[in-house]
Enzyme design. Structure first.
Site, PDB file in Angstrom:
ATOM      1  N   HIS A  50      38.150  45.927  31.797  1.00 59.44           N
ATOM      2  CA  HIS A  50      37.860  46.513  33.101  1.00 59.44           C
ATOM      3  C   HIS A  50      38.464  47.922  33.092  1.00 59.44           C
ATOM      4  O   HIS A  50      39.458  48.179  32.423  1.00 59.44           O
ATOM      5  CB  HIS A  50      38.454  45.653  34.210  1.00 59.44           C
ATOM      6  CG  HIS A  50      37.766  44.335  34.350  1.00 59.44           C
ATOM      7  ND1 HIS A  50      37.058  43.972  35.474  1.00 59.44           N
ATOM      8  CD2 HIS A  50      37.667  43.278  33.500  1.00 59.44           C
ATOM      9  CE1 HIS A  50      36.551  42.754  35.309  1.00 59.44           C
ATOM     10  NE2 HIS A  50      36.912  42.318  34.112  1.00 59.44           N
ATOM     11  N   HIS A  74      30.283  49.664  36.049  1.00 57.63           N
ATOM     12  CA  HIS A  74      31.274  50.365  35.239  1.00 57.63           C
ATOM     13  C   HIS A  74      30.619  51.559  34.539  1.00 57.63           C
ATOM     14  O   HIS A  74      30.720  51.712  33.326  1.00 57.63           O
ATOM     15  CB  HIS A  74      31.857  49.437  34.160  1.00 57.63           C
ATOM     16  CG  HIS A  74      32.764  48.379  34.681  1.00 57.63           C
ATOM     17  ND1 HIS A  74      33.213  47.330  33.883  1.00 57.63           N
ATOM     18  CD2 HIS A  74      33.319  48.171  35.899  1.00 57.63           C
ATOM     19  CE1 HIS A  74      33.989  46.539  34.597  1.00 57.63           C
ATOM     20  NE2 HIS A  74      34.083  47.034  35.817  1.00 57.63           N
TER      21      HIS A  74
END
Length: 616
Positions: free
Chosen positions: A572, A529
Protein backbone atom coordinates in the site's frame (compact mmCIF):
# COMPACT_ATOMS: atom_id res chain seq x y z
CA UNK A 1 30.92 50.02 12.69
CA UNK A 2 29.61 50.93 9.25
CA UNK A 3 30.22 47.37 8.06
CA UNK A 4 28.34 45.95 11.05
CA UNK A 5 25.46 48.34 10.45
CA UNK A 6 25.29 47.45 6.75
CA UNK A 7 25.27 43.74 7.54
CA UNK A 8 22.61 44.15 10.20
CA UNK A 9 20.36 46.19 7.95
CA UNK A 10 20.80 43.86 4.97
CA UNK A 11 20.29 40.62 6.82
CA UNK A 12 17.47 42.14 8.85
CA UNK A 13 15.60 43.05 5.68
CA UNK A 14 15.94 39.50 4.38
CA UNK A 15 14.58 38.00 7.60
CA UNK A 16 11.77 40.52 7.87
CA UNK A 17 10.68 39.81 4.32
CA UNK A 18 10.88 36.04 4.83
CA UNK A 19 8.90 36.04 8.08
CA UNK A 20 6.11 38.32 6.90
CA UNK A 21 3.10 36.00 6.55
CA UNK A 22 0.16 37.33 4.55
CA UNK A 23 -2.22 35.02 6.41
CA UNK A 24 -2.03 31.96 8.63
CA UNK A 25 -3.99 28.88 9.66
CA UNK A 26 -6.81 27.38 7.60
CA UNK A 27 -8.70 29.95 5.57
CA UNK A 28 -11.47 29.97 2.99
CA UNK A 29 -10.76 33.58 2.03
CA UNK A 30 -9.37 33.45 -1.49
CA UNK A 31 -9.66 37.22 -1.79
CA UNK A 32 -7.33 37.74 1.16
CA UNK A 33 -4.76 35.40 -0.33
CA UNK A 34 -4.90 37.03 -3.77
CA UNK A 35 -1.66 38.73 -4.83
CA UNK A 36 0.10 37.76 -1.63
CA UNK A 37 3.67 36.46 -1.87
CA UNK A 38 5.05 33.48 0.04
CA UNK A 39 8.43 31.79 -0.05
CA UNK A 40 6.83 28.46 -0.98
CA UNK A 41 3.52 27.74 -2.69
CA UNK A 42 2.36 24.13 -2.30
CA UNK A 43 -0.47 22.83 -4.49
CA UNK A 44 -2.36 20.04 -2.74
CA UNK A 45 -3.08 19.53 0.95
CA UNK A 46 -2.86 15.73 0.88
CA UNK A 47 -0.21 13.31 2.09
CA UNK A 48 2.82 14.81 0.37
CA UNK A 49 1.67 18.43 0.39
CA UNK A 50 1.11 18.64 4.14
CA UNK A 51 4.29 16.70 4.92
CA UNK A 52 6.43 19.04 2.84
CA UNK A 53 4.59 22.16 4.05
CA UNK A 54 5.09 21.14 7.67
CA UNK A 55 8.83 20.62 7.22
CA UNK A 56 9.30 23.85 5.24
CA UNK A 57 7.49 25.81 7.93
CA UNK A 58 10.30 24.78 10.27
CA UNK A 59 12.45 27.20 8.28
CA UNK A 60 12.59 30.96 8.42
CA UNK A 61 10.19 30.95 5.46
CA UNK A 62 6.52 31.48 4.65
CA UNK A 63 4.37 28.74 3.16
CA UNK A 64 0.89 28.54 1.65
CA UNK A 65 -0.95 25.36 0.68
CA UNK A 66 -3.80 25.43 -1.86
CA UNK A 67 -6.29 22.59 -1.34
CA UNK A 68 -9.36 21.93 -3.50
CA UNK A 69 -11.22 20.15 -0.70
CA UNK A 70 -12.41 21.41 2.65
CA UNK A 71 -11.13 20.94 6.17
CA UNK A 72 -13.16 17.88 7.20
CA UNK A 73 -11.18 16.71 10.21
CA UNK A 74 -14.36 16.73 12.34
CA UNK A 75 -16.36 14.69 9.83
CA UNK A 76 -16.90 11.15 11.13
CA UNK A 77 -16.44 9.79 7.61
CA UNK A 78 -12.85 10.98 7.99
CA UNK A 79 -11.80 10.36 11.58
CA UNK A 80 -13.79 7.18 12.29
CA UNK A 81 -12.01 4.26 10.68
CA UNK A 82 -15.14 2.14 11.12
CA UNK A 83 -16.88 4.50 8.65
CA UNK A 84 -14.42 3.41 5.97
CA UNK A 85 -16.10 3.51 2.58
CA UNK A 86 -18.72 6.12 3.54
CA UNK A 87 -16.72 8.82 1.78
CA UNK A 88 -16.47 6.97 -1.53
CA UNK A 89 -18.46 8.70 -4.24
CA UNK A 90 -19.24 11.60 -1.91
CA UNK A 91 -18.06 15.20 -1.80
CA UNK A 92 -14.89 13.93 -0.13
CA UNK A 93 -13.90 11.84 -3.17
CA UNK A 94 -12.61 13.05 -6.55
CA UNK A 95 -13.97 9.84 -8.05
CA UNK A 96 -12.16 10.37 -11.35
CA UNK A 97 -13.84 8.49 -14.24
CA UNK A 98 -11.58 6.52 -16.57
CA UNK A 99 -11.95 6.13 -20.31
CA UNK A 100 -12.94 2.47 -19.91
CA UNK A 101 -15.87 3.10 -17.59
CA UNK A 102 -14.12 2.50 -14.26
CA UNK A 103 -13.30 5.10 -11.60
CA UNK A 104 -10.30 5.99 -9.46
CA UNK A 105 -10.95 7.30 -5.97
CA UNK A 106 -8.93 10.01 -4.28
CA UNK A 107 -9.45 12.17 -1.23
CA UNK A 108 -10.79 15.64 -2.03
CA UNK A 109 -10.34 16.95 1.48
CA UNK A 110 -7.58 18.17 3.75
CA UNK A 111 -5.32 15.17 4.15
CA UNK A 112 -6.19 13.88 0.69
CA UNK A 113 -6.50 10.12 0.39
CA UNK A 114 -5.03 9.61 3.87
CA UNK A 115 -8.36 10.98 5.14
CA UNK A 116 -10.53 8.38 3.39
CA UNK A 117 -8.36 5.34 2.61
CA UNK A 118 -8.22 1.97 4.34
CA UNK A 119 -5.29 3.11 6.54
CA UNK A 120 -3.18 0.03 5.74
CA UNK A 121 0.43 0.70 6.77
CA UNK A 122 2.89 -1.45 4.82
CA UNK A 123 6.26 -1.00 3.15
CA UNK A 124 7.58 -2.71 0.06
CA UNK A 125 10.65 -4.92 -0.04
CA UNK A 126 14.18 -3.57 -0.25
CA UNK A 127 14.45 -4.58 -3.92
CA UNK A 128 11.81 -2.03 -5.01
CA UNK A 129 13.48 1.00 -3.43
CA UNK A 130 16.95 -0.11 -4.48
CA UNK A 131 15.75 -0.08 -8.11
CA UNK A 132 14.67 3.58 -8.04
CA UNK A 133 18.16 5.01 -8.74
CA UNK A 134 18.33 2.93 -11.93
CA UNK A 135 15.51 4.97 -13.47
CA UNK A 136 17.87 7.95 -13.30
CA UNK A 137 20.78 5.98 -14.77
CA UNK A 138 22.22 5.23 -11.33
CA UNK A 139 23.36 2.03 -9.71
CA UNK A 140 21.12 -0.49 -7.94
CA UNK A 141 20.94 0.32 -4.25
CA UNK A 142 22.88 3.60 -4.29
CA UNK A 143 21.73 7.14 -3.59
CA UNK A 144 19.16 8.86 -1.39
CA UNK A 145 16.19 7.10 -3.04
CA UNK A 146 17.50 3.58 -2.34
CA UNK A 147 16.41 1.47 0.62
CA UNK A 148 19.19 2.53 3.01
CA UNK A 149 18.02 6.16 2.92
CA UNK A 150 14.33 5.67 2.17
CA UNK A 151 13.90 3.39 5.17
CA UNK A 152 15.22 6.21 7.37
CA UNK A 153 12.77 8.69 5.87
CA UNK A 154 9.88 6.25 6.30
CA UNK A 155 10.85 5.75 9.92
CA UNK A 156 11.10 9.52 10.36
CA UNK A 157 7.43 9.84 9.47
CA UNK A 158 6.05 7.37 12.03
CA UNK A 159 5.51 6.65 15.67
CA UNK A 160 4.84 2.93 15.80
CA UNK A 161 3.01 1.40 18.74
CA UNK A 162 4.22 -2.10 19.59
CA UNK A 163 1.49 -4.78 19.62
CA UNK A 164 -0.26 -5.50 22.86
CA UNK A 165 0.23 -8.94 24.38
CA UNK A 166 -3.03 -10.35 23.02
CA UNK A 167 -2.17 -9.02 19.56
CA UNK A 168 1.28 -10.58 19.68
CA UNK A 169 -0.33 -13.88 20.67
CA UNK A 170 -2.42 -13.69 17.50
CA UNK A 171 0.78 -13.28 15.50
CA UNK A 172 1.31 -9.52 15.20
CA UNK A 173 5.07 -9.03 15.10
CA UNK A 174 7.30 -6.10 15.94
CA UNK A 175 10.98 -5.31 15.49
CA UNK A 176 11.76 -1.94 17.06
CA UNK A 177 14.74 -1.34 14.75
CA UNK A 178 12.40 -1.31 11.73
CA UNK A 179 10.21 1.49 13.05
CA UNK A 180 10.18 5.12 14.06
CA UNK A 181 9.25 6.33 17.52
CA UNK A 182 9.06 10.12 17.14
CA UNK A 183 7.32 10.73 13.80
CA UNK A 184 4.01 12.51 13.22
CA UNK A 185 2.01 9.56 11.82
CA UNK A 186 0.67 7.17 14.44
CA UNK A 187 0.74 3.48 13.42
CA UNK A 188 -0.44 0.43 15.31
CA UNK A 189 -2.21 -2.87 15.03
CA UNK A 190 -5.95 -2.27 15.02
CA UNK A 191 -7.48 -2.07 18.49
CA UNK A 192 -10.51 -4.09 17.40
CA UNK A 193 -8.40 -6.59 15.42
CA UNK A 194 -10.52 -9.31 13.87
CA UNK A 195 -10.19 -12.57 15.76
CA UNK A 196 -11.00 -16.10 14.79
CA UNK A 197 -9.50 -19.24 13.36
CA UNK A 198 -9.45 -17.98 9.79
CA UNK A 199 -6.32 -15.80 10.10
CA UNK A 200 -4.16 -18.60 11.47
CA UNK A 201 -5.69 -21.05 8.99
CA UNK A 202 -5.03 -18.67 6.10
CA UNK A 203 -1.42 -18.21 7.20
CA UNK A 204 -0.97 -21.97 7.45
CA UNK A 205 -2.33 -22.85 4.03
CA UNK A 206 -0.75 -19.93 2.17
CA UNK A 207 2.63 -20.69 3.76
CA UNK A 208 2.33 -24.26 2.51
CA UNK A 209 1.91 -22.74 -0.96
CA UNK A 210 5.34 -21.10 -0.75
CA UNK A 211 4.49 -17.72 0.83
CA UNK A 212 6.82 -17.28 3.81
CA UNK A 213 5.45 -16.21 7.17
CA UNK A 214 6.90 -12.80 8.15
CA UNK A 215 6.27 -11.39 11.61
CA UNK A 216 7.23 -7.80 10.71
CA UNK A 217 7.57 -6.95 7.02
CA UNK A 218 8.80 -3.37 7.55
CA UNK A 219 12.49 -4.34 7.50
CA UNK A 220 12.96 -4.76 3.76
CA UNK A 221 11.67 -8.31 3.30
CA UNK A 222 8.00 -7.96 2.44
CA UNK A 223 7.09 -10.87 0.13
CA UNK A 224 5.28 -13.06 2.61
CA UNK A 225 2.19 -13.35 4.79
CA UNK A 226 1.48 -11.80 8.16
CA UNK A 227 -0.35 -9.19 10.18
CA UNK A 228 -0.19 -5.60 8.95
CA UNK A 229 -0.48 -2.37 10.89
CA UNK A 230 -2.75 0.62 10.26
CA UNK A 231 -2.25 4.38 10.47
CA UNK A 232 -4.38 4.84 13.58
CA UNK A 233 -3.74 6.69 16.83
CA UNK A 234 -4.05 5.40 20.38
CA UNK A 235 -7.82 5.98 20.30
CA UNK A 236 -8.13 3.97 17.09
CA UNK A 237 -8.90 7.14 15.13
CA UNK A 238 -7.42 7.79 11.72
CA UNK A 239 -3.94 9.31 11.72
CA UNK A 240 -4.02 11.21 8.44
CA UNK A 241 -1.54 13.73 7.08
CA UNK A 242 -4.01 16.39 8.27
CA UNK A 243 -3.96 15.23 11.89
CA UNK A 244 -0.30 14.19 11.85
CA UNK A 245 1.40 17.00 9.95
CA UNK A 246 -1.05 19.90 10.20
CA UNK A 247 -2.96 19.77 13.50
CA UNK A 248 0.18 20.00 15.71
CA UNK A 249 1.50 23.09 13.88
CA UNK A 250 -1.60 25.03 12.84
CA UNK A 251 -0.69 27.79 15.26
CA UNK A 252 2.50 28.63 13.40
CA UNK A 253 2.40 32.14 12.00
CA UNK A 254 4.37 31.46 8.83
CA UNK A 255 2.06 28.89 7.21
CA UNK A 256 -1.49 28.99 5.85
CA UNK A 257 -3.82 26.61 4.03
CA UNK A 258 -6.37 27.96 1.56
CA UNK A 259 -9.13 25.32 1.38
CA UNK A 260 -11.95 24.99 -1.13
CA UNK A 261 -9.92 26.42 -4.01
CA UNK A 262 -8.62 24.56 -7.03
CA UNK A 263 -5.32 25.51 -8.62
CA UNK A 264 -5.99 26.43 -12.25
CA UNK A 265 -2.60 27.43 -13.62
CA UNK A 266 1.07 27.60 -12.79
CA UNK A 267 2.15 31.13 -13.69
CA UNK A 268 5.54 31.04 -15.40
CA UNK A 269 8.17 33.32 -16.87
CA UNK A 270 11.32 32.86 -18.93
CA UNK A 271 12.04 30.92 -22.10
CA UNK A 272 15.26 28.89 -22.10
CA UNK A 273 14.67 27.94 -18.46
CA UNK A 274 11.18 28.30 -17.04
CA UNK A 275 10.60 29.86 -13.64
CA UNK A 276 7.33 29.28 -11.77
CA UNK A 277 6.39 32.64 -10.33
CA UNK A 278 3.05 31.69 -8.78
CA UNK A 279 -0.18 29.74 -8.92
CA UNK A 280 -3.65 30.89 -9.94
CA UNK A 281 -6.72 29.39 -8.32
CA UNK A 282 -10.50 29.42 -8.43
CA UNK A 283 -13.13 28.85 -5.79
CA UNK A 284 -16.27 30.15 -4.11
CA UNK A 285 -14.68 33.56 -3.50
CA UNK A 286 -13.63 33.96 -7.13
CA UNK A 287 -10.27 33.77 -8.82
CA UNK A 288 -6.89 34.73 -7.48
CA UNK A 289 -3.13 34.26 -7.72
CA UNK A 290 -0.45 33.75 -5.09
CA UNK A 291 3.22 34.28 -5.81
CA UNK A 292 6.34 32.35 -4.84
CA UNK A 293 9.67 33.91 -3.93
CA UNK A 294 11.41 30.55 -3.81
CA UNK A 295 9.54 27.56 -5.24
CA UNK A 296 6.23 26.15 -6.40
CA UNK A 297 5.70 22.56 -5.29
CA UNK A 298 3.03 20.39 -6.92
CA UNK A 299 1.60 17.76 -4.58
CA UNK A 300 -1.80 17.24 -6.19
CA UNK A 301 -1.37 13.53 -6.90
CA UNK A 302 -0.85 11.33 -9.92
CA UNK A 303 -4.00 12.56 -11.68
CA UNK A 304 -4.10 16.27 -10.91
CA UNK A 305 -0.39 17.16 -10.89
CA UNK A 306 0.12 16.21 -14.57
CA UNK A 307 -3.22 17.85 -15.36
CA UNK A 308 -2.10 21.13 -13.81
CA UNK A 309 1.23 20.98 -15.62
CA UNK A 310 -0.51 20.37 -18.93
CA UNK A 311 -3.11 23.11 -18.63
CA UNK A 312 -0.24 25.44 -17.69
CA UNK A 313 1.52 24.61 -20.97
CA UNK A 314 4.06 22.12 -19.62
CA UNK A 315 3.84 18.77 -21.37
CA UNK A 316 3.92 17.19 -24.84
CA UNK A 317 3.87 20.30 -27.08
CA UNK A 318 2.07 18.71 -30.03
CA UNK A 319 -0.61 17.19 -27.78
CA UNK A 320 -1.14 20.44 -25.89
CA UNK A 321 -1.45 22.51 -29.03
CA UNK A 322 -3.93 20.01 -30.47
CA UNK A 323 -5.92 20.37 -27.22
CA UNK A 324 -5.97 24.16 -27.48
CA UNK A 325 -3.26 24.83 -24.89
CA UNK A 326 -0.32 27.09 -25.67
CA UNK A 327 2.97 25.27 -25.10
CA UNK A 328 5.34 26.83 -22.56
CA UNK A 329 7.72 23.89 -22.14
CA UNK A 330 7.83 20.80 -24.34
CA UNK A 331 8.11 17.91 -21.88
CA UNK A 332 6.68 14.78 -23.52
CA UNK A 333 6.58 12.59 -20.41
CA UNK A 334 4.01 14.66 -18.50
CA UNK A 335 0.91 12.51 -17.98
CA UNK A 336 2.40 9.35 -19.47
CA UNK A 337 3.59 6.22 -17.63
CA UNK A 338 0.31 6.00 -15.66
CA UNK A 339 0.14 2.78 -13.64
CA UNK A 340 -2.96 1.66 -11.75
CA UNK A 341 -3.66 -1.71 -10.17
CA UNK A 342 -6.66 -3.97 -10.88
CA UNK A 343 -8.63 -5.83 -8.22
CA UNK A 344 -11.03 -8.76 -8.11
CA UNK A 345 -12.90 -10.06 -5.05
CA UNK A 346 -13.35 -13.77 -4.28
CA UNK A 347 -15.94 -14.59 -1.59
CA UNK A 348 -17.14 -17.47 0.61
CA UNK A 349 -20.00 -17.52 3.17
CA UNK A 350 -18.90 -18.57 6.64
CA UNK A 351 -19.63 -22.12 7.70
CA UNK A 352 -22.56 -22.53 10.06
CA UNK A 353 -21.44 -21.90 13.61
CA UNK A 354 -18.20 -20.13 12.70
CA UNK A 355 -18.19 -16.58 14.07
CA UNK A 356 -15.78 -13.72 13.53
CA UNK A 357 -15.22 -11.30 16.42
CA UNK A 358 -13.59 -7.91 16.43
CA UNK A 359 -13.71 -5.10 13.91
CA UNK A 360 -11.70 -3.68 11.02
CA UNK A 361 -9.61 -2.75 9.29
CA UNK A 362 -8.57 -6.24 8.27
CA UNK A 363 -4.90 -6.79 8.97
CA UNK A 364 -3.97 -10.12 7.41
CA UNK A 365 -2.30 -9.81 3.99
CA UNK A 366 -0.34 -12.23 1.81
CA UNK A 367 2.20 -10.93 -0.70
CA UNK A 368 3.32 -13.84 -2.93
CA UNK A 369 6.25 -13.35 -5.26
CA UNK A 370 6.34 -14.94 -8.73
CA UNK A 371 7.79 -18.19 -7.42
CA UNK A 372 5.02 -18.62 -4.85
CA UNK A 373 2.29 -17.42 -7.19
CA UNK A 374 3.09 -19.66 -10.14
CA UNK A 375 4.75 -22.57 -8.34
CA UNK A 376 6.30 -25.00 -10.80
CA UNK A 377 5.31 -22.69 -13.65
CA UNK A 378 7.20 -19.66 -12.29
CA UNK A 379 10.16 -20.18 -14.62
CA UNK A 380 7.81 -20.34 -17.59
CA UNK A 381 6.11 -17.11 -16.49
CA UNK A 382 9.36 -15.23 -15.93
CA UNK A 383 10.83 -16.38 -19.25
CA UNK A 384 7.64 -15.33 -21.03
CA UNK A 385 7.64 -12.00 -19.19
CA UNK A 386 11.20 -11.29 -20.31
CA UNK A 387 10.56 -12.40 -23.88
CA UNK A 388 7.52 -10.12 -24.16
CA UNK A 389 8.96 -6.93 -22.69
CA UNK A 390 9.49 -5.42 -26.15
CA UNK A 391 5.85 -6.14 -27.02
CA UNK A 392 4.70 -4.53 -23.74
CA UNK A 393 6.86 -1.48 -24.45
CA UNK A 394 5.50 -1.17 -27.98
CA UNK A 395 1.94 -1.40 -26.67
CA UNK A 396 2.67 1.33 -24.11
CA UNK A 397 4.02 3.59 -26.85
CA UNK A 398 1.12 2.97 -29.23
CA UNK A 399 -1.42 3.51 -26.44
CA UNK A 400 0.13 6.84 -25.47
CA UNK A 401 1.53 5.51 -22.21
CA UNK A 402 5.16 6.06 -23.16
CA UNK A 403 7.17 8.69 -25.02
CA UNK A 404 9.11 6.04 -26.97
CA UNK A 405 9.06 2.27 -27.12
CA UNK A 406 12.79 2.24 -26.40
CA UNK A 407 12.37 4.30 -23.24
CA UNK A 408 9.47 2.14 -22.08
CA UNK A 409 11.53 -1.00 -22.64
CA UNK A 410 14.32 0.36 -20.45
CA UNK A 411 11.90 0.99 -17.59
CA UNK A 412 10.08 -2.33 -17.98
CA UNK A 413 13.40 -4.17 -17.84
CA UNK A 414 14.06 -2.61 -14.43
CA UNK A 415 10.62 -3.71 -13.25
CA UNK A 416 11.14 -7.24 -14.56
CA UNK A 417 14.43 -7.39 -12.68
CA UNK A 418 12.67 -6.33 -9.47
CA UNK A 419 10.27 -9.26 -9.94
CA UNK A 420 13.20 -11.62 -10.52
CA UNK A 421 14.76 -10.34 -7.29
CA UNK A 422 11.73 -11.64 -5.39
CA UNK A 423 9.32 -8.72 -5.15
CA UNK A 424 5.69 -9.61 -4.46
CA UNK A 425 3.57 -9.53 -7.61
CA UNK A 426 0.03 -9.81 -6.20
CA UNK A 427 -1.70 -8.94 -2.94
CA UNK A 428 -4.22 -11.20 -1.21
CA UNK A 429 -6.03 -9.05 1.34
CA UNK A 430 -8.01 -11.24 3.75
CA UNK A 431 -11.39 -9.81 4.73
CA UNK A 432 -13.29 -10.94 7.81
CA UNK A 433 -17.03 -10.25 7.71
CA UNK A 434 -17.07 -9.03 4.12
CA UNK A 435 -18.60 -9.40 1.65
CA UNK A 436 -22.06 -10.09 3.06
CA UNK A 437 -20.80 -11.24 6.45
CA UNK A 438 -18.60 -13.96 4.98
CA UNK A 439 -14.90 -14.23 4.30
CA UNK A 440 -13.26 -12.77 1.24
CA UNK A 441 -10.05 -12.05 -0.59
CA UNK A 442 -9.46 -8.74 -2.33
CA UNK A 443 -6.77 -9.66 -4.83
CA UNK A 444 -4.83 -7.30 -7.07
CA UNK A 445 -1.76 -7.25 -9.28
CA UNK A 446 0.96 -5.16 -7.67
CA UNK A 447 3.41 -4.59 -10.53
CA UNK A 448 1.43 -4.18 -13.76
CA UNK A 449 3.32 -3.82 -17.04
CA UNK A 450 0.48 -1.89 -18.70
CA UNK A 451 1.03 1.83 -19.09
CA UNK A 452 -1.57 4.55 -19.59
CA UNK A 453 -1.80 8.30 -19.59
CA UNK A 454 -3.54 11.41 -18.26
CA UNK A 455 -4.61 13.83 -21.02
CA UNK A 456 -5.86 17.39 -20.53
CA UNK A 457 -7.57 19.91 -22.76
CA UNK A 458 -8.11 23.66 -22.63
CA UNK A 459 -10.82 24.64 -20.15
CA UNK A 460 -11.22 21.13 -18.72
CA UNK A 461 -11.63 20.90 -14.95
CA UNK A 462 -10.60 17.22 -14.93
CA UNK A 463 -8.35 15.33 -17.34
CA UNK A 464 -9.15 12.25 -19.41
CA UNK A 465 -7.68 9.11 -17.82
CA UNK A 466 -6.65 6.25 -20.11
CA UNK A 467 -5.20 3.43 -17.96
CA UNK A 468 -4.98 0.82 -20.79
CA UNK A 469 -5.65 -1.99 -18.32
CA UNK A 470 -4.40 -5.46 -19.36
CA UNK A 471 -2.67 -4.12 -22.47
CA UNK A 472 0.31 -6.22 -21.33
CA UNK A 473 -0.48 -9.94 -21.25
CA UNK A 474 1.59 -10.51 -18.09
CA UNK A 475 -0.94 -8.49 -16.09
CA UNK A 476 -3.88 -10.77 -16.81
CA UNK A 477 -1.66 -13.81 -16.18
CA UNK A 478 -0.77 -12.51 -12.72
CA UNK A 479 -4.37 -11.54 -12.02
CA UNK A 480 -5.65 -15.00 -12.96
CA UNK A 481 -2.92 -16.74 -10.97
CA UNK A 482 -3.84 -14.62 -7.94
CA UNK A 483 -7.49 -15.70 -8.15
CA UNK A 484 -6.44 -19.33 -8.46
CA UNK A 485 -4.15 -19.06 -5.44
CA UNK A 486 -6.94 -17.55 -3.33
CA UNK A 487 -9.31 -20.32 -4.38
CA UNK A 488 -6.70 -22.96 -3.68
CA UNK A 489 -6.11 -21.55 -0.19
CA UNK A 490 -9.83 -21.59 0.70
CA UNK A 491 -10.13 -25.09 -0.69
CA UNK A 492 -7.44 -26.38 1.69
CA UNK A 493 -7.93 -27.54 5.28
CA UNK A 494 -8.13 -26.16 7.89
CA UNK A 495 -9.42 -23.03 6.09
CA UNK A 496 -11.92 -25.01 4.01
CA UNK A 497 -13.79 -26.10 7.13
CA UNK A 498 -14.57 -22.48 8.03
CA UNK A 499 -16.50 -21.61 4.87
CA UNK A 500 -19.26 -22.87 2.63
CA UNK A 501 -19.06 -23.01 -1.15
CA UNK A 502 -17.63 -20.05 -3.02
CA UNK A 503 -20.17 -17.46 -4.18
CA UNK A 504 -17.87 -15.07 -6.08
CA UNK A 505 -17.11 -15.88 -8.84
CA UNK A 506 -18.80 -19.16 -7.96
CA UNK A 507 -18.37 -22.76 -9.17
CA UNK A 508 -19.76 -21.95 -12.61
CA UNK A 509 -16.53 -20.05 -13.36
CA UNK A 510 -13.73 -22.59 -13.58
CA UNK A 511 -10.00 -21.95 -13.23
CA UNK A 512 -9.52 -22.43 -16.96
CA UNK A 513 -8.36 -19.31 -18.80
CA UNK A 514 -11.34 -19.32 -21.13
CA UNK A 515 -13.71 -19.03 -18.14
CA UNK A 516 -11.67 -17.12 -15.55
CA UNK A 517 -10.17 -14.36 -17.71
CA UNK A 518 -13.50 -13.06 -19.07
CA UNK A 519 -14.84 -12.98 -15.51
CA UNK A 520 -11.78 -11.01 -14.34
CA UNK A 521 -12.03 -8.51 -17.19
CA UNK A 522 -15.74 -7.91 -16.63
CA UNK A 523 -15.65 -7.70 -12.83
CA UNK A 524 -12.37 -6.01 -11.93
CA UNK A 525 -12.21 -2.65 -10.23
CA UNK A 526 -9.42 -0.17 -9.61
CA UNK A 527 -7.35 -0.18 -6.44
CA UNK A 528 -6.99 3.62 -6.56
CA UNK A 529 -3.21 3.55 -6.31
CA UNK A 530 -2.32 5.59 -9.44
CA UNK A 531 1.25 6.76 -9.89
CA UNK A 532 4.04 7.42 -12.40
CA UNK A 533 2.66 10.34 -14.41
CA UNK A 534 5.45 12.81 -13.51
CA UNK A 535 8.10 10.15 -13.21
CA UNK A 536 11.48 10.61 -11.60
CA UNK A 537 13.56 9.13 -14.38
CA UNK A 538 15.78 10.01 -17.30
CA UNK A 539 14.21 12.64 -19.53
CA UNK A 540 14.80 10.64 -22.71
CA UNK A 541 12.86 7.73 -21.21
CA UNK A 542 9.89 9.99 -20.56
CA UNK A 543 10.93 11.36 -17.19
CA UNK A 544 9.40 14.59 -15.88
CA UNK A 545 11.47 15.33 -12.77
CA UNK A 546 15.12 14.79 -11.88
CA UNK A 547 16.49 13.16 -8.75
CA UNK A 548 15.80 16.38 -6.81
CA UNK A 549 12.18 16.29 -8.06
CA UNK A 550 12.68 19.47 -10.09
CA UNK A 551 10.69 19.52 -13.33
CA UNK A 552 13.09 19.28 -16.27
CA UNK A 553 13.54 22.66 -17.97
CA UNK A 554 12.50 24.66 -14.90
CA UNK A 555 14.47 26.33 -12.12
CA UNK A 556 12.06 26.27 -9.17
CA UNK A 557 9.14 23.95 -9.93
CA UNK A 558 9.03 20.58 -8.18
CA UNK A 559 6.60 17.68 -7.97
CA UNK A 560 6.26 15.71 -4.72
CA UNK A 561 3.58 13.02 -4.75
CA UNK A 562 2.84 9.53 -6.11
CA UNK A 563 3.28 10.75 -9.68
CA UNK A 564 7.08 10.85 -9.27
CA UNK A 565 7.40 7.11 -8.53
CA UNK A 566 8.44 5.55 -11.86
CA UNK A 567 6.89 2.17 -11.04
CA UNK A 568 4.56 0.58 -8.53
CA UNK A 569 5.91 -0.84 -5.28
CA UNK A 570 4.61 -4.05 -3.73
CA UNK A 571 2.77 -2.42 -0.85
CA UNK A 572 0.00 0.00 0.00
CA UNK A 573 1.35 3.42 -0.90
CA UNK A 574 1.01 5.62 2.19
CA UNK A 575 4.11 4.59 4.15
CA UNK A 576 6.27 4.82 1.02
CA UNK A 577 4.88 8.21 0.03
CA UNK A 578 5.53 9.66 3.47
CA UNK A 579 9.13 8.55 2.96
CA UNK A 580 9.17 10.24 -0.46
CA UNK A 581 7.77 13.46 1.02
CA UNK A 582 10.18 13.51 3.97
CA UNK A 583 13.05 12.89 1.56
CA UNK A 584 11.83 15.68 -0.71
CA UNK A 585 11.43 18.09 2.19
CA UNK A 586 15.07 17.56 3.12
CA UNK A 587 16.14 18.21 -0.48
CA UNK A 588 14.12 21.43 -0.64
CA UNK A 589 15.31 22.64 2.76
CA UNK A 590 18.94 22.00 1.81
CA UNK A 591 18.49 23.98 -1.42
CA UNK A 592 16.76 26.82 0.44
CA UNK A 593 19.49 27.05 3.07
CA UNK A 594 22.14 27.02 0.34
CA UNK A 595 20.39 29.91 -1.42
CA UNK A 596 20.05 31.80 1.86
CA UNK A 597 23.73 31.24 2.54
CA UNK A 598 24.58 32.52 -0.92
CA UNK A 599 22.35 35.56 -0.39
CA UNK A 600 24.04 36.24 2.92
CA UNK A 601 27.43 36.07 1.20
CA UNK A 602 26.15 38.48 -1.45
CA UNK A 603 24.92 40.91 1.23
CA UNK A 604 28.28 40.75 2.97
CA UNK A 605 30.06 41.52 -0.30
CA UNK A 606 27.74 44.43 -1.05
CA UNK A 607 28.10 45.74 2.50
CA UNK A 608 31.88 45.49 2.25
CA UNK A 609 31.87 47.40 -1.02
CA UNK A 610 29.65 50.08 0.54
CA UNK A 611 31.92 50.31 3.56
CA UNK A 612 34.99 50.66 1.36
CA UNK A 613 33.31 53.43 -0.64
CA UNK A 614 32.43 55.28 2.56
CA UNK A 615 35.94 54.79 3.93
CA UNK A 616 37.52 56.05 0.72
Amino acid sequence: MLLTLALAVGIGLVHAQSLQAALQGVTTDGVLAHRQTFDFVVVGGGLAGLTVANRLSELNATVIVIEAGKDDRKDERVYDIYKYGAAFGSDLDWHWPTADGKAIMGGKTLGGSTSINGATWTRAGKEAYDALPRFMGGIQGEGRWAWSRMSDFMKKSETFRAPEEWQAQLGAGYNASYHGSEGPVQARYTAGMYRGAHQAAFTQVISADGVQNISDSAGGVAAGVGWSASSLDGDNRRSSSATAYWTPIEGRTNIAILVGYMATKIETEGSSTIRAKGVSYSGPGGNGTVYAREEVILAAGAIMSPHLLQISGIGPASDLQAAGIASVLDLPGVGRNLQEQTMNTIAWPRAEGYNVSGAGPSNMIAYPNATALFGNSSTVFQEGMTANLSAFAEAAFKNGGAVTAEGALSTLQIQADVIKRGAAVVELFLDGGWPNGGLGINMWTLLPFSRGRVVSSAGAVLPRIEPNFFSASADIQMQAAGVRLARRAFGTQPLRALVRNETMPGPEVSDADEALIPWIEYNFGTVSHPLGTCAMMRREWGGVVDANLTVYGTSNLRVVDASVLPMQVSAHLSATLYGVAENAADIIKEAYEARRSGLGHSLVSRACRSARMLFW
